[in-house]
Design a protein around this motif. Sequence first.
Motif, short mmCIF file in Angstrom:
data_model
loop_
_atom_site.label_atom_id
_atom_site.label_comp_id
_atom_site.label_asym_id
_atom_site.label_seq_id
_atom_site.Cartn_x
_atom_site.Cartn_y
_atom_site.Cartn_z
N LYS B 50 2.08 -2.15 -8.07
CA LYS B 50 2.98 -1.33 -8.88
C LYS B 50 2.55 0.13 -8.89
O LYS B 50 3.37 1.03 -8.71
N SER B 51 1.25 0.37 -9.04
CA SER B 51 0.78 1.76 -9.03
C SER B 51 0.87 2.36 -7.64
O SER B 51 1.27 3.52 -7.47
N VAL B 52 0.51 1.58 -6.62
CA VAL B 52 0.53 2.09 -5.25
C VAL B 52 1.95 2.50 -4.86
O VAL B 52 2.16 3.52 -4.22
N THR B 53 2.94 1.72 -5.28
CA THR B 53 4.33 2.06 -5.00
C THR B 53 4.65 3.45 -5.53
O THR B 53 5.22 4.30 -4.82
N MET B 54 4.26 3.69 -6.79
CA MET B 54 4.61 4.97 -7.42
C MET B 54 3.80 6.12 -6.83
O MET B 54 4.31 7.21 -6.63
N MET B 55 2.51 5.87 -6.55
CA MET B 55 1.68 6.90 -5.92
C MET B 55 2.25 7.25 -4.55
O MET B 55 2.26 8.41 -4.14
N ALA B 56 2.73 6.21 -3.82
CA ALA B 56 3.26 6.44 -2.48
C ALA B 56 4.50 7.31 -2.55
O ALA B 56 4.68 8.24 -1.76
N LEU B 57 5.37 7.05 -3.52
CA LEU B 57 6.61 7.82 -3.54
C LEU B 57 6.37 9.24 -4.02
O LEU B 57 7.16 10.15 -3.74
N LEU B 58 5.24 9.47 -4.74
CA LEU B 58 4.88 10.84 -5.11
C LEU B 58 4.08 11.54 -4.02
O LEU B 58 3.73 12.70 -4.16
N GLY B 59 3.76 10.79 -2.95
CA GLY B 59 2.94 11.37 -1.89
C GLY B 59 1.52 11.63 -2.35
O GLY B 59 0.86 12.55 -1.86
N LEU B 60 1.01 10.82 -3.26
CA LEU B 60 -0.32 11.05 -3.81
C LEU B 60 -1.39 10.13 -3.23
O LEU B 60 -2.53 10.17 -3.64
N LEU B 61 -0.99 9.29 -2.26
CA LEU B 61 -2.00 8.40 -1.67
C LEU B 61 -2.73 9.13 -0.55
O LEU B 61 -2.11 9.77 0.28
N PRO B 62 -4.06 9.06 -0.53
CA PRO B 62 -4.79 9.71 0.55
C PRO B 62 -4.52 8.98 1.86
O PRO B 62 -4.56 7.75 1.92
N SER B 63 -4.22 9.76 2.89
CA SER B 63 -3.90 9.14 4.18
C SER B 63 -4.74 9.81 5.26
O SER B 63 -4.61 11.02 5.44
N PRO B 64 -5.61 9.08 6.00
CA PRO B 64 -5.95 7.70 5.75
C PRO B 64 -6.74 7.55 4.46
O PRO B 64 -7.20 8.56 3.96
N PRO B 65 -6.90 6.34 3.96
CA PRO B 65 -6.58 5.03 4.54
C PRO B 65 -5.13 4.58 4.36
O PRO B 65 -4.70 3.66 5.03
N ALA B 66 -4.39 5.22 3.44
CA ALA B 66 -3.05 4.70 3.19
C ALA B 66 -2.06 5.16 4.25
O ALA B 66 -2.22 6.24 4.83
N GLU B 67 -1.07 4.35 4.49
CA GLU B 67 -0.03 4.73 5.44
C GLU B 67 1.29 4.15 4.95
O GLU B 67 1.36 2.95 4.65
N ILE B 68 2.30 5.01 4.85
CA ILE B 68 3.64 4.51 4.53
C ILE B 68 4.24 4.05 5.85
O ILE B 68 4.58 4.85 6.70
#
Lengths: 343, 339
Positions: B50-68
């Motif tokens: 649930k949090s990752v979904t919202m962080m992803a849509l705000l562009g707040l996930l560090p990439s890498p490691p995250a990838e949309i």
Amino acid sequence: MAEPSAAPAAAPLVSVRDLKVHFPILSGVFRRRTGAVRAVDGVSFDIAAGETLGLVGESGCGKSTTGRAMLRLVEPTAGTVRIGDDDITTAPPGHLRRLRPAMQMVFQDPQASLNPRMTVMDIIAEPLDEHTRLSRAEKRDKVLDLMDAVGLSADFAGRYPHAFSGGQRQRIGIARALALNPRFIVCDEPIAALDVSIQAQVVNLLEDLQARFGLTYLFISHDLSMVRHIADRVAVMYLGHIVEIAPRDDLFAAPLHPYTEALLSAVPEHDPAAEATRQRIILTGDVPSPARPPAGCAFSTRCPKVQPVCRTTAPATVVTAPGRAVACHLVAGPAAAGSVGAS
Amino acid sequence: MADGPTVLDVRDLKVVFATRAGEIHAVNRVSFDLKAGELLGVVGESGSGKSVTMMALLGLLPSPPAEIRSGQVLFEGEDLVTCGARRLKAIRGHRIGFVFQDPMTSLNPVFTVGFQIMEPLRRHLGLDKARARRRAAELLDLVGIPDASRRLGDYPHQFSGGMRQRVMIAIALACEPRLLIADEPTTALDVTIQAQILELVRDLRRSLGMAIVWITHDLGVIAGIADRVMVMYAGQVVEMAPVRDLFADPRHPYTRALLATVPSVRGPRADKLQAIDGQPPLLLAHPAACSFAPRCAHAAGSCAVANPPRRPVMPAHEVACVFDMARARPAPVLDVAHG
């Protein structure tokens, strides 16, 4: 000392009288004592053998400090704690050590309370190493029995805590607490760090173990719905004082102290229809600092029913019914009721 | 309440984390939309995405490691996944406000509260210092902090937890966002303080009319404030329904189990809690079967074969389960009504 307030029906296993824990505030170059945080400021209650007393309140109210002081994990400033026939507060260190097996603790954070460098086998066996003279094989059997009792597979004995989920780690902590066949266990927020679906597993386990081993619990929690589930009686703390203590059903059905009332009213209901119409008591402001508690009743700064007398005089604890006591000026007890605690 | 224009439309969002243990499929094809003025509650356990979904849509996930890996996030028609970091920066804190769980760590301890509220006002709205200050005082007053203009000069440590969360809300509301994302905003607070914050949000919603996503694991909070509820499990949406339908007639076995597992402070008291056995899965691959099946009391052979898509079972009520648990209350084992 007057008669205990709100004594349970059976003879108490644990009895706490006027317990105080004050932490000194040191300041200046010479670290002189300039004040005290009155974390626990005169609490008294009994817990009967086999009973679960729920201790609820908001963060900073002194509920965890009460639990720790009862096991002398922090030194009480005043008051007495008796478990069975033993006075915990005055026991010298060597004697206290011999009393330790009877009283154990389950901690909130299963991540922090388990040594990451020890295997599950070693963690659960550590109390046995310290307090018993069992052989290696006997210890191993005992640990495997304990793991079985808390629902952990014996295959996991050689693993380290990081390999387990939060719920499983809490089971390890419970097995360790059970190792020395304690009579009394302080459960300090044992489910607060767990997910909703795992909380029920751990609470059910605690209940099963209580029935099986005849354990007595002090269940410290801020989760009122879980306390309602597990506790037989409930004590409500505010700013170092017990403001109300009552059998579970009485407390939840008809809270007497305005703080208990507000606290229960603040818990949201899992029912949108009820939520839409429910009357809420919204307290204003924050809990005062226990270093500078208000004069008079501790709750007087936030109480929606505050009277002039509340700001000047601390209310006495009044027994209103068998097993039920309240510290509030607005609640009158039977005329000749014994009272305990205040002044 | 929910007949305004669509503010947010998330389609097939998939987020993957690269770790040493392999890929973690944290969010798996999540779709939902949100209308102006609507409050969507998002419920799930830790690790449900649930949090990752919202962080992803705000562009707040560090990439890498995250990838949309796939999907679209349409905010007022604009795709936030492809719009670029500069554009996102202009939207975040301006048209999308957000409040995180921990008010202790989300404020900067070395700046005054006033400075932190004025920052988005000056940056996004271009207000001068004096006007930003006046507006900041209004905002603090709006969220119920007494003596607002004097407290602008105080530092975060001079505020209590509940007060800090109010400050966070004031910052999030500073630019009058169209969308507010609140991630467990009351979880770190005591119940009496939580009640104050919930009351505040109810009021602000009425007066400001923004869309809100409210993430929590507390079903009671959801029952009190949400219009619609999205239940997540293992990175997927398993049920989506209007709040009353969800609580009165949950159709997914996970939702039903979750509702049954939580005791109440009112109403009848059960002697034994219903626990959900087992634990959520580790998402090392895109789920090929129903992720809840290993813990599900109703699981059948077909649950291990295919991952059930979300389908409507009633108007506005969608469930990702091969069964429909309609009215099948836990008690009736005997089938009384034959024909």
